[in-house]
Design an enzyme around this catalytic site. Structure first.
Site, mmCIF file in Angstrom:
data_model
loop_
_atom_site.group_PDB
_atom_site.id
_atom_site.type_symbol
_atom_site.label_atom_id
_atom_site.label_comp_id
_atom_site.label_asym_id
_atom_site.label_seq_id
_atom_site.Cartn_x
_atom_site.Cartn_y
_atom_site.Cartn_z
ATOM 1 N N CYS A 251 69.411 77.995 34.446
ATOM 2 C CA CYS A 251 69.639 78.716 35.670
ATOM 3 C C CYS A 251 68.215 78.902 36.469
ATOM 4 O O CYS A 251 68.413 80.238 36.646
ATOM 5 C CB CYS A 251 70.655 79.528 35.523
ATOM 6 S SG CYS A 251 72.123 79.349 34.648
ATOM 7 N N ALA A 252 67.206 78.057 36.603
ATOM 8 C CA ALA A 252 65.792 78.271 36.936
ATOM 9 C C ALA A 252 65.738 78.727 38.410
ATOM 10 O O ALA A 252 64.666 79.326 38.536
ATOM 11 C CB ALA A 252 64.996 77.113 36.582
ATOM 12 N N PRO A 254 65.461 80.338 41.898
ATOM 13 C CA PRO A 254 64.169 79.479 42.864
ATOM 14 C C PRO A 254 63.059 79.101 42.058
ATOM 15 O O PRO A 254 61.955 78.703 42.662
ATOM 16 C CB PRO A 254 64.127 80.516 44.042
ATOM 17 C CG PRO A 254 64.292 81.689 43.488
ATOM 18 C CD PRO A 254 65.415 81.681 42.417
ATOM 19 N N GLY A 255 62.894 79.591 40.916
ATOM 20 C CA GLY A 255 61.763 79.134 40.213
ATOM 21 C C GLY A 255 60.684 80.158 39.962
ATOM 22 O O GLY A 255 59.454 79.850 39.504
ATOM 23 N N ASP A 301 74.641 71.163 34.456
ATOM 24 C CA ASP A 301 75.116 72.394 34.116
ATOM 25 C C ASP A 301 74.764 72.982 32.958
ATOM 26 O O ASP A 301 74.934 72.293 31.871
ATOM 27 C CB ASP A 301 76.864 72.354 34.124
ATOM 28 C CG ASP A 301 77.675 73.508 34.027
ATOM 29 O OD1 ASP A 301 76.756 74.601 33.512
ATOM 30 O OD2 ASP A 301 78.665 73.498 34.147
ATOM 31 N N ASP A 320 68.799 83.032 32.501
ATOM 32 C CA ASP A 320 68.984 84.058 33.805
ATOM 33 C C ASP A 320 70.408 83.837 34.227
ATOM 34 O O ASP A 320 70.516 83.014 35.319
ATOM 35 C CB ASP A 320 67.876 83.809 34.782
ATOM 36 C CG ASP A 320 67.652 84.725 35.772
ATOM 37 O OD1 ASP A 320 68.788 85.806 35.723
ATOM 38 O OD2 ASP A 320 66.999 84.964 36.669
ATOM 39 N N CYS A 373 70.978 90.097 36.979
ATOM 40 C CA CYS A 373 70.473 91.091 37.820
ATOM 41 C C CYS A 373 71.753 91.975 38.307
ATOM 42 O O CYS A 373 71.974 92.433 39.473
ATOM 43 C CB CYS A 373 69.980 90.824 39.045
ATOM 44 S SG CYS A 373 70.660 89.216 40.174
#
Length: 441
Positions: A251-252, A254-255, A301, A320, A373
């Site tokens: 789930c990288a 926006p980097g 996925d 994440d 988060c």
């Protein structure tokens, strides 16, 4: 005259963007991307400010509108209600001259091709100037939906007022300095605004005032990146001095964490970054191009590794996980309108599924850092506790990456929580899990 016309257009587009969030369930980022195409670039800051303030104070503004109207507007007239909300937000939360706020908001009615409401909008805004209603009820006073307040009160019975207050503030701008010849303290001297450091966040700077990224020295060269201070804990916590080997960033997008991992990892590290959204994965590529990082990007996925995993274990995995984003509400005020109470249990189920699916990919003796988060226990320590109870070779590594961050965090049943507003940080949860070197019998 041109400035007046652009101001009218700006307010009409702000109303449409707010309406896209409230009525159509679009994210504010998506709605603003559309609105900014129709508005002069010089007006983008005010457009964004109006949209953010209107959504940040949504419940109070709606209570005020209800008090100012003799009868509620019909559902089909939702766009007019959103325009009134934009007008009230200007009067309360901007430095726009009141006469300009009123007149240009009224003129926006005509631009929206709803001229019959011009008199109503004018009357409501002028009545507000005379009477200034506050708005009654917990939702209006706290600017949070009732379900969210109840969850915060249940999970954080002592801290919830501070969380609510932090959520209603504007998010600060945090920077991350790439390891190298320029340390954060030296870099801060060259900025046009004061910047502070926080113990335990060795590469982070928090700016007193946000700056455009193109005004940040070294941004285009990858020397500095924009990333919240709490998010900057993930990469050093996962690596903990580990230099080389295989690393997975699930789930990288926006980097930001992907780039940070590559900045800290050794030259022989091999990093794979997964995201299921092709457009968001492109943002990872853009981030790595700017920062000079190199990773294998896979659009897939993460919870279905049979479709993309090559069978070789990873020594480090960063998960994440997709979550309610309840810890970053001040940065994304639309979350309060887009999320529903029923979303939380569905997200928790998905998080547990992802954790369970990725665990077999971790090498014996390896480390997985679970991050959200969110501030909700249902997505955090409840998920991790369930996982640990069902996984014999998993245990929590409760040691923090350094002692200085202990003051920033609350210890949970499993893992650690940073609450929104703590040292101006976003709300983040971390749980560090390690796999036994020998599989228990």
């Amino acid at each position: 005259m041109a400035a007046s016309k652009s101001g009218v257009l700006l307010r009409a587009e702000a109303a449409k963007a707010v309406n896209a969030v409230r009525s159509n369930g679009r994210s504010l980022d998506e709605a603003l991307a559309t609105a900014e195409q129709r508005v002069a670039s010089a007006d983008h800051p005010l457009l964004r400010h109006l949209c953010y303030e209107t959504l940040r104070h949504h419940w109070q503004l709606r209570a005020q509108i209800a008090a100012l109207l003799s009868k509620p507007l019909a559902r089909r007239d939702a766009l007019i209600e959103d325009l009134i909300a934009v007008g009230l937000a200007q009067l309360q939360h901007t430095r726009v001259a009141p006469h300009a706020a009123v007149s240009q908001t009224v003129e926006a009615v005509r631009l929206l091709r709803l001229p019959k409401f011009a008199g109503l909008v004018n009357a409501v805004l002028r009545r507000y100037q005379r009477e200034t209603p506050v708005g009654e009820g917990d939702e209006a006073q706290c600017n949070h939906p009732l379900w969210l307040l109840q969850r915060l009160q249940a999970d954080w019975p002592e801290q919830w007022p501070a969380i609510v207050a932090a959520n209603n503030e504007r998010a600060p701008m945090w920077l991350r300095l790439k390891p190298g010849p320029i340390d954060p303290e030296t870099y801060a001297v060259g900025l046009d605004t004061p910047a502070g450091m926080t113990p335990g966040l060795d590469s982070a700077l928090c700016l007193a005032e946000a700056l455009p990224v193109d005004e940040l020295p070294g941004f285009s060269a990858g020397t500095v990146s924009v990333q919240d201070g709490a998010a900057q804990l993930a990469a050093p916590w996962l690596l903990d001095g580990y230099g080389n080997g295989r690393i997975l960033d699930a789930c990288a997008a926006p980097g930001g964490k992907t780039a940070h991992l590559l900045e800290l990892a050794g030259p022989n590290a091999v990093l794979t970054a997964i995201d299921s959204d092709a457009a968001r994965l492109e943002r990872v590529r853009e981030t790595l191009d700017r920062t000079g990082g190199n990773a294998t990007l896979v659009c897939a996925d993460a919870s279905k590794p049979e479709a993309w995993w090559d069978g070789v274990p990873f020594e480090r995995i960063l998960l994440d996980a997709p979550c309610s984003a309840s810890g970053v509400i001040r940065r994304h005020p639309d979350i309060r309108l887009l999320r529903r109470d029923s979303d939380i249990e569905a997200l928790a189920g998905r998080q547990l599924d992802m954790l369970s699916a990725l665990w077999p990919l971790l090498a014996p003796g390896g480390r997985l850092l679970y991050v959200t988060c969110s501030v909700f226990a249902a997505e955090n320590d409840v998920v991790v506790s369930k996982f640990l109870m069902g996984q014999a070779d998993a245990q929590e590594e409760a040691l923090l990456p350094n002692n200085n961050v202990r003051a920033l965090m609350c210890r949970k049943v499993a893992g650690w929580q940073i609450l929104p507003g703590t040292e101006r940080l976003d709300g983040f949860y971390f749980a560090c899990l390690t796999k036994a070197s020998v599989t228990p019998e």
